[in-house]
Design a protein around this motif. Structure first.
Motif, PDB file in Angstrom:
ATOM      1  N   HIS A   1       0.893  -1.243  -0.007  1.00 36.94           N
ATOM      2  CA  HIS A   1      -0.066  -0.035  -0.062  1.00 36.94           C
ATOM      3  C   HIS A   1       0.893   1.430  -0.130  1.00 36.94           C
ATOM      4  O   HIS A   1       2.150   1.112   0.583  1.00 36.94           O
TER       5      HIS A   1
ATOM      6  N   GLU B   1       0.822   4.304   1.559  1.00 33.64           N
ATOM      7  CA  GLU B   1       1.295   4.647   3.100  1.00 33.64           C
ATOM      8  C   GLU B   1       2.240   3.855   3.670  1.00 33.64           C
ATOM      9  O   GLU B   1       3.481   4.143   4.121  1.00 33.64           O
TER      10      GLU B   1
ATOM     11  N   CYS C   1      -6.120   2.330   5.340  1.00 33.54           N
ATOM     12  CA  CYS C   1      -6.772   1.282   5.591  1.00 33.54           C
ATOM     13  C   CYS C   1      -6.778   0.887   7.136  1.00 33.54           C
ATOM     14  O   CYS C   1      -5.903   1.063   7.631  1.00 33.54           O
TER      15      CYS C   1
ATOM     16  N   CYS D   1      -2.652   0.318   7.207  1.00 38.86           N
ATOM     17  CA  CYS D   1      -1.996   1.362   7.206  1.00 38.86           C
ATOM     18  C   CYS D   1      -2.131   2.327   8.323  1.00 38.86           C
ATOM     19  O   CYS D   1      -1.266   3.030   8.758  1.00 38.86           O
TER      20      CYS D   1
END
Ligand SMILES: [Zn+2]
Length: 381
Positions: free
Chosen positions: A283, A285, A311, A322
């Protein structure tokens, strides 16, 4: 509509003054630069000056070129940009040129100032923003009620200083003129006092350009807002996160997201996008945080910008979501454009988790179209 893009415009001497102390206004720019300013005015929805500048300079604030005015009309715009002034006290001269030239005018003032202004019967819309004059209220009204998207601010120094200090200026346009004023009491472009990010904070250079014998310098502030108040720089960084989202390798099973981590002085610490490098499930981040030393002391006061809400659950691998990674890194401010839909993981929205653990979450919904654009194939029509 959101707050307008705010452009501060001024000509300054080599020693940083806007004018001298004489009764006539000192002309710092040459003819080429006055023409450039005319072009910037023509491209603005509104032009603002403080009440002090109305009193000392008595400006008209017109678009002088007939061709530029014709082009505005052809584009369905008013011939002249809206003229705006701001006064707490309501102390304005009804004979000033400002009121009797150009198109529509609006005055922002306080409840007390509005009472005083009513007696003057100015040819202008008088708007009180409450007991105190707050720049955020003025800009909200200009954006939401007057539909102003681009605001040019032409001084004076106090107005420039306040807008910059409050993090509300998107851009500075300085025309540096090859002369010295040399008078300590002359007005300066920017006053003394604390600026966002302090003296080590550097602005972002957008452009330099010679215009006759002056040099145009365009800079943009970089310092994130504080708490729930978005700064102009917040919009820039979130815009960059949306650009990064568009760089993600395409996927049918995961969103495309961009993320940027910015220190409190406006230094970019890391940037990343989903599925970056060789990792097909990373992801944005997570990838950005992985580029930093977890002990970096700047993380505690940093802001994470993510095109999509971080998330709180993930299906792709058992690692931390994240929102948890952001909290564990010590970050306490997140700016995002788009709330996570239940497309892939139900209840994945991390904003609530972040807020519950003391982080400030700022959502700027005006960036949602940019954040969702690389994901349109994943979203129900
Ligand atoms: Zn995530």
């Amino acid at each position: 509509m959101p707050q307008p893009y705010v452009l501060l415009s001024a000509a300054v001497s080599l020693d940083g003054y806007l004018d001298d102390t004489g009764p006539e206004r000192l002309l710092l720019s040459g003819p080429d630069d006055f023409d450039r300013v005319d072009e910037v005015r023509a491209a603005s929805d509104a032009i603002l000056v403080g009440a002090g500048t109305l009193r000392t300079d008595n400006p008209r604030l017109l678009v002088n070129s007939p061709e530029r005015r014709a082009a505005r009309l052809a584009a369905g715009l008013p011939e002249y940009p809206l003229k705006v002034t701001v006064t707490a006290s309501g102390d304005l001269d009804p004979t000033a040129r400002f009121w009797h030239t150009g198109g529509e005018k609006v005055v922002y003032t306080t409840d007390e100032g509005a009472e005083r202004l009513r007696a003057l019967a100015l040819p202008a819309d008088v708007v009180s923003v409450g007991p105190d004059l707050r720049w955020r209220s003025v800009l909200d009204h200009l954006g939401n009620v007057r539909g102003v998207r681009r605001l040019m601010v032409e001084g004076g120094g106090q107005v420039h200083t306040q807008l910059l200090r409050e993090g509300l200026a998107d851009e500075l346009q300085l025309a540096v003129a090859p002369l010295f004023v040399g008078q300590p009491d002359a007005p300066r472009m920017f006053g003394t006092g604390a600026y966002p990010g302090g003296p080590t904070s550097r602005l972002r250079l957008l452009e330099t350009r010679p215009v006759g014998d002056v040099v145009l310098i365009r800079y943009a502030p970089t310092v994130p807002g504080t708490g729930g108040h978005p700064s102009a720089a917040d919009r820039h960084w979130l815009d960059l996160a949306c650009d990064l989202a568009a760089q993600c390798p395409p996927s049918r099973t995961a969103f495309s997201v961009g993320a940027v981590i910015v220190a409190a002085d406006g230094t970019e610490l890391a940037r990343a996008h989903s599925r970056e490098g060789d990792d097909p499930v990373v992801h944005a981040e997570e990838a950005a945080l992985a580029k930093l030393d977890p002990a970096d002391p700047r993380l505690a006061t940093a802001t994470v910008y993510s095109s999509l809400e971080p998330c709180a659950r993930r299906s792709s691998r058992p690692s931390s979501p994240c929102a948890r990674l952001i909290l564990d890194a010590g970050v306490r401010r997140v700016v995002t454009a788009w709330r996570e839909p239940d497309t892939f993981v139900v209840g994945a929205a991390g904003n609530a988790l972040l807020a519950a653990e003391g982080a400030e979450v700022v959502v700027l919904p005006e960036y949602e179209p940019r954040a969702t654009a690389p994901n349109s194939h994943l979203l129900a029509p």
